[in-house]
Design a protein around this motif. Structure first.
Motif, PDB file in Angstrom:
ATOM      1  N   PHE A  12     -15.534  25.593 -30.325  1.00  0.00           N
ATOM      2  CA  PHE A  12     -15.573  26.328 -29.065  1.00  0.00           C
ATOM      3  C   PHE A  12     -16.751  27.308 -29.015  1.00  0.00           C
ATOM      4  CE2 PHE A  12     -11.196  24.868 -29.062  1.00  0.00           C
ATOM      5  CZ  PHE A  12     -10.973  24.582 -27.716  1.00  0.00           C
ATOM      6  N   ALA A  46     -16.221  21.463 -23.417  1.00  0.00           N
ATOM      7  CA  ALA A  46     -14.899  22.062 -23.581  1.00  0.00           C
ATOM      8  C   ALA A  46     -13.829  21.005 -23.817  1.00  0.00           C
ATOM      9  CB  ALA A  46     -14.547  22.899 -22.354  1.00  0.00           C
ATOM     10  N   LEU A  47     -13.906  19.896 -23.095  1.00  0.00           N
ATOM     11  CA  LEU A  47     -12.916  18.821 -23.279  1.00  0.00           C
ATOM     12  C   LEU A  47     -13.001  18.229 -24.676  1.00  0.00           C
ATOM     13  CD1 LEU A  47     -13.014  16.917 -19.846  1.00  0.00           C
ATOM     14  CD2 LEU A  47     -11.313  18.552 -20.677  1.00  0.00           C
ATOM     15  N   VAL A  50     -11.350  20.717 -26.978  1.00  0.00           N
ATOM     16  CA  VAL A  50      -9.894  20.655 -26.812  1.00  0.00           C
ATOM     17  C   VAL A  50      -9.334  19.434 -27.532  1.00  0.00           C
ATOM     18  CG1 VAL A  50      -8.044  20.304 -25.133  1.00  0.00           C
ATOM     19  CG2 VAL A  50      -9.840  21.970 -24.670  1.00  0.00           C
ATOM     20  N   TRP A  51     -10.039  18.309 -27.424  1.00  0.00           N
ATOM     21  CA  TRP A  51      -9.593  17.080 -28.111  1.00  0.00           C
ATOM     22  C   TRP A  51      -9.532  17.306 -29.623  1.00  0.00           C
ATOM     23  CZ3 TRP A  51     -12.855  14.116 -31.415  1.00  0.00           C
ATOM     24  CH2 TRP A  51     -12.249  12.956 -31.906  1.00  0.00           C
ATOM     25  N   LYS A  52     -10.560  17.945 -30.179  1.00  0.00           N
ATOM     26  CA  LYS A  52     -10.569  18.210 -31.617  1.00  0.00           C
ATOM     27  C   LYS A  52      -9.420  19.128 -32.019  1.00  0.00           C
ATOM     28  CE  LYS A  52     -15.377  17.518 -33.009  1.00  0.00           C
ATOM     29  NZ  LYS A  52     -16.552  18.148 -33.656  1.00  0.00           N
ATOM     30  N   LEU A  53      -9.151  20.117 -31.188  1.00  0.00           N
ATOM     31  CA  LEU A  53      -8.078  21.055 -31.514  1.00  0.00           C
ATOM     32  C   LEU A  53      -6.719  20.359 -31.478  1.00  0.00           C
ATOM     33  CD1 LEU A  53      -7.221  23.924 -32.175  1.00  0.00           C
ATOM     34  CD2 LEU A  53      -7.148  24.405 -29.719  1.00  0.00           C
ATOM     35  N   ILE A  54      -6.517  19.488 -30.513  1.00  0.00           N
ATOM     36  CA  ILE A  54      -5.252  18.744 -30.424  1.00  0.00           C
ATOM     37  C   ILE A  54      -5.068  17.866 -31.653  1.00  0.00           C
ATOM     38  CG2 ILE A  54      -4.011  16.948 -29.149  1.00  0.00           C
ATOM     39  CD1 ILE A  54      -5.217  18.063 -26.599  1.00  0.00           C
ATOM     40  N   LEU A  65     -10.188  12.388 -23.476  1.00  0.00           N
ATOM     41  CA  LEU A  65     -10.765  13.723 -23.551  1.00  0.00           C
ATOM     42  C   LEU A  65     -12.110  13.694 -24.264  1.00  0.00           C
ATOM     43  CD1 LEU A  65      -7.785  16.109 -24.447  1.00  0.00           C
ATOM     44  CD2 LEU A  65      -9.148  16.102 -22.355  1.00  0.00           C
ATOM     45  N   SER A  66     -12.203  12.893 -25.306  1.00  0.00           N
ATOM     46  CA  SER A  66     -13.434  12.793 -26.077  1.00  0.00           C
ATOM     47  C   SER A  66     -14.501  11.994 -25.332  1.00  0.00           C
ATOM     48  CB  SER A  66     -13.148  12.144 -27.435  1.00  0.00           C
ATOM     49  OG  SER A  66     -14.337  11.928 -28.151  1.00  0.00           O
TER      50      SER A  66
END
Length: 207
Positions: A12, A46-47, A50-54, A65-66
């Motif tokens: 991020f 950002a997407l 977010v994908w990596k965090l999920i 998302l990726s």
């Protein structure tokens, strides 16, 4: 690979630096396409973060998302490239050429069911953005910004080279994220330097 939460959170940082650079670029460029293109670029980054965090939180692998980042980045960079080339003196580039380039990449990606056509669009358009900003900085006499935008271009291509390696070890991932953060921090600092130099020049010219 398994993403540790710490690595996912670090992703991020470049998105934040990217957003800061775009916000600073909007009043400098004074072109609506810069805001639109910049918003798409930030959203794409950002997407992906977010994908990596999920994934790091053992959530579902939401591939869309990726992969959506390529369509967002390609479109965003193309808009920004057209906008930056349209500001200042000189002949305005035709908008249909840039729109056609992005649409062709999107159509090819859908046809081959792969994202590499949009990766080409992103690479070409991001290169145009970087070179245009570098030349604008040179014209304004903002030497520090010239070097910062040069580093942004270097970091972008280096990231592409590292990201294409088949074995993405954890160490390599940390190197990539660190370089990505430095790259977009240089972009934000370069835009700030260019904008500040331009404002100072305008103040000197004003009576």
């Amino acid at each position: 690979m398994d993403y540790p939460i710490s690595l996912a959170l670090v992703d991020f940082l470049p998105v934040t630096a990217m957003a800061i650079g775009v916000v600073l670029l909007i009043p400098y460029a004074r072109h609506p396409a810069v805001a639109t293109g910049g918003a798409l670029i930030v959203l794409g980054g950002a997407l992906k973060a977010v994908w990596k965090l999920i994934v790091a939180l053992d959530g579902p692998d939401l591939v869309w998302l990726s992969e959506s980042q390529f369509f967002l980045l390609g479109t965003g960079y193309t808009l920004m490239a057209w906008a930056l080339l349209a500001i200042g003196p000189g002949r305005r580039p035709p908008p249909w050429a840039f729109a056609g380039f992005a649409l062709l990449g999107a159509a090819a990606a859908i046809a081959v069911r792969d994202t590499w056509p949009m990766l080409i669009v992103t690479t070409v358009s991001a290169t145009l953005v970087g070179i245009r900003l570098l030349l604008l900085a040179r014209r304004a006499g903002a030497t520090r910004a010239v070097y910062l935008f040069g580093f942004t271009l270097f970091g972008t291509y280096t990231m592409g080279f590292l990201g294409s390696r088949p074995e993405q070890t954890l160490t390599l991932q940390w190197i990539e994220e660190s370089l990505n953060t430095l790259t977009w921090s240089a972009f934000a600092l370069g835009v700030w330097t260019l904008a500040r130099t331009t404002v100072r020049q305008e103040d000197r010219r004003s009576p």
